[in-house]
Design a protein around this motif. Structure first.
Motif, PDB file in Angstrom:
ATOM      1  N   TRP A  93       1.118  -0.678   7.890  1.00 18.77           N
ATOM      2  CA  TRP A  93       1.029  -0.789   6.432  1.00 18.77           C
ATOM      3  C   TRP A  93      -0.352  -0.347   5.972  1.00 18.77           C
ATOM      4  O   TRP A  93      -0.517   0.374   5.000  1.00 18.77           O
ATOM      5  N   ARG A  94      -1.343  -0.806   6.682  1.00 17.65           N
ATOM      6  CA  ARG A  94      -2.727  -0.429   6.370  1.00 17.65           C
ATOM      7  C   ARG A  94      -3.470  -0.426   7.689  1.00 17.65           C
ATOM      8  O   ARG A  94      -3.388  -1.392   8.457  1.00 17.65           O
ATOM      9  N   GLU A  95      -4.194   0.657   8.008  1.00 17.19           N
ATOM     10  CA  GLU A  95      -4.884   0.692   9.292  1.00 17.19           C
ATOM     11  C   GLU A  95      -6.096  -0.221   9.272  1.00 17.19           C
ATOM     12  O   GLU A  95      -6.923  -0.185   8.357  1.00 17.19           O
ATOM     13  N   ALA A  96      -6.173  -1.073  10.290  1.00 14.54           N
ATOM     14  CA  ALA A  96      -7.364  -1.895  10.524  1.00 14.54           C
ATOM     15  C   ALA A  96      -7.947  -1.392  11.841  1.00 14.54           C
ATOM     16  O   ALA A  96      -7.477  -1.760  12.909  1.00 14.54           O
ATOM     17  N   PRO A  97      -8.945  -0.498  11.776  1.00  9.40           N
ATOM     18  CA  PRO A  97      -9.397   0.201  12.982  1.00  9.40           C
ATOM     19  C   PRO A  97      -9.861  -0.754  14.082  1.00  9.40           C
ATOM     20  O   PRO A  97     -10.292  -1.881  13.827  1.00  9.40           O
TER      21      PRO A  97
END
Lengths: 340, 340
Positions: A93-97
């Protein structure tokens, strides 16, 4: 979608929800309604992993969340929401590196991804972890770092010094010192087993029916023993030899899969126990198995063949890990120690 | 069917045929018309391996033989006929059961299978070889024992003491002492590569296009180096790490296959060179590569990274091996040494 109430908190009327926690992987989604002390009030699971959304992109993620926890979010709109797993990958959904080791839940919370969404409060997504030993290749995990946080929360003495083992398609061995994950190593044991079983000449020899328990256990033990005695580079020879054992009738076709399982798990143990999972300053590092109960039992049997006894076998520790992650992010108050 | 005349004996009129030799595997069939000194007068190949016969059973084998060599058998009905490979397996024309090591061509000839057939003289089929080290699992070969006999015939000093390496889907390392194969070891390097490339998550990352030569060579060398430094059990971790190198952009997708190839061939070398293929009484055992030229070059490169230079790289030595097998079986006279 399956729903169940936690036996520890069967009475939803008396329990006060404090958190919605999501364990959101590639092929499945689990949701936990948790109280202010980290107890699970209710849990649900669906097959809406990030590769199986009903629609692509933003809409698919929103629908999946609404489908599994919409009623909770409607009834308690103020609840914070956290998630871990592949939902935070580049395909999520949203990249969290990835965050580098060493790391603890504080570091994870500080680098979390935040998704504003149509269902009320933002969703906080845990980042994955990266570890690159000197002279080695980089290794990554995503989701397991939260399970590890959960395991450490359940028994704080392991946070001092331990090795957490998460068997699976891509098994992880993580080394813990002073509350932080200092390094880890992935073995593709489960995937190698599946690929060989499904697509190799050895796999073709294996019968659909499984050997009776005693024969299967002996074949598993024999595979472990073969692995224990192996030298560097021996695996591809030993896999070929497994086929020969079948062709020559030394092993019944129904027991070849167990032998191969023992061989591959054994190789993982030989390698991982030679890392920091071995004896440390004369003291044996506690090994904690986390994950699926049947697989953990198999690893416990394998460890016994190597003279090791796990300190514990835990189930899915993701909800406890997500709870700690939410505490570290300041979304809920850390419960008093006496109450946890 | 492809036919070609041997450059060494292009004039079929002057060469006197003495033997029809068949290298008959699972997926292909090769026929050689040979003279009395072991020279190849003409050779042909077809796709009539034992799994690809036009009809099942006896009829299919007879048809395939007639198709590839019927004119030779008609023109010279008195020629002896020999074969090696999977045609002698339980799924072949006639089973020639495995013979135990140590063995030489005399032992192979003494245990040959004999097929009476509708095309004239019987066909003599070489048995396969079995080796079971003390405390180890049994290993088998079928076809390679004849290629090895051919290699030893081409350079008799290797018959004294050498290691013959046959790279491939199932690579074989065979140790030779005093003219006999005393033991061998199979590595499923090629099959493991194909299965991982075709069916694993790592394979999905690999691009169809290949990296340019310099990048590919460096990736292959890096895989070899990683293998050289590995400890027992490390392979499944290192395969996972190959994927991570791709995901993190350290290795271009087009070079992942070369890195994996280096890793797997490197593991084979680490293990095999630690067997009797290593140094022996202070003297380096000659390594002789047999088989496909491109693959042999790749193994020669890999050996160089391990500080070893092969004594020779030979092509398909099956015809020379089949000729020696026919001599040992008394089907044709051993040529005078001066003439060979």
């Amino acid at each position: 979608m399956e729903t169940c109430l936690s036996p520890a908190a069967a009475d939803l009327v008396t329990a006060r929800p404090a958190l919605v926690a999501l364990d959101w992987g590639t092929s499945s989604l689990r949701a936990f309604l948790m109280d202010a002390r980290g107890g699970v009030i209710a849990e649900r699971s669906s097959n809406r992993g990030i590769r199986h959304l009903a629609q692509p992109g933003e809409v698919g993620f929103t629908l999946a969340l609404a489908e599994i926890a919409g009623d909770w979010l409607g009834q308690w709109p103020g609840l914070p929401r956290v998630a871990s797993g592949m939902v935070g990958s580049a395909q999520g959904w949203r990249e969290a590196p990835y965050v580098d080791c060493p790391a603890d839940t504080g570091v994870l919370a500080g680098r979390a991804g935040r998704v504003e969404n149509a269902l009320g409060r933002p969703l906080l997504i845990a980042p994955g972890l990266r570890y690159e030993p000197a002279g080695g290749a980089p290794d990554v995990m995503r989701g397991e770092e939260i399970q590890i946080a959960g395991a450490l929360a359940m028994q704080p003495r392991w946070a001092k010094r331990a090795c957490i083992v998460l068997p699976g398609t891509h098994s992880k061995w993580a080394w813990i010192e002073d509350g932080r994950i200092t390094g880890f190593r992935t073995y593709m044991t489960g995937e190698l087993y599946a690929v060989l079983r499904g697509h190799s000449l050895l796999g073709q020899l294996m019968s659909e029916e499984r050997a009776e328990a005693g024969v299967a256990a002996q074949a598993f033990a024999d595979g472990l023993a073969r692995a224990r005695d192996s030298g560097p580079g021996d695996l591809s020879h030993q896999i070929f030899a497994t086929r020969t054992l079948g062709l020559t009738g030394r092993l019944p076709a129904a027991a070849l899969a167990d032998y191969l399982s023992g061989l591959l798990i054994g190789h993982e143990l030989v390698s991982a126990l030679a890392q920091r999972g071995g004896r440390d300053d004369g003291e044996v590092l506690p090994l904690v198995l986390v994950g699926d109960a049947a697989l953990s039992r198999r690893y416990a049997e394998a460890l016994a063949a190597f003279g090791r006894t796990p300190a514990a076998q835990l189930g899915n520790t993701a909800p406890q890990g997500l709870f700690r992650f939410a505490c570290a992010a300041g979304l809920i108050d850390e419960p008093a120690l006496a109450a946890s």
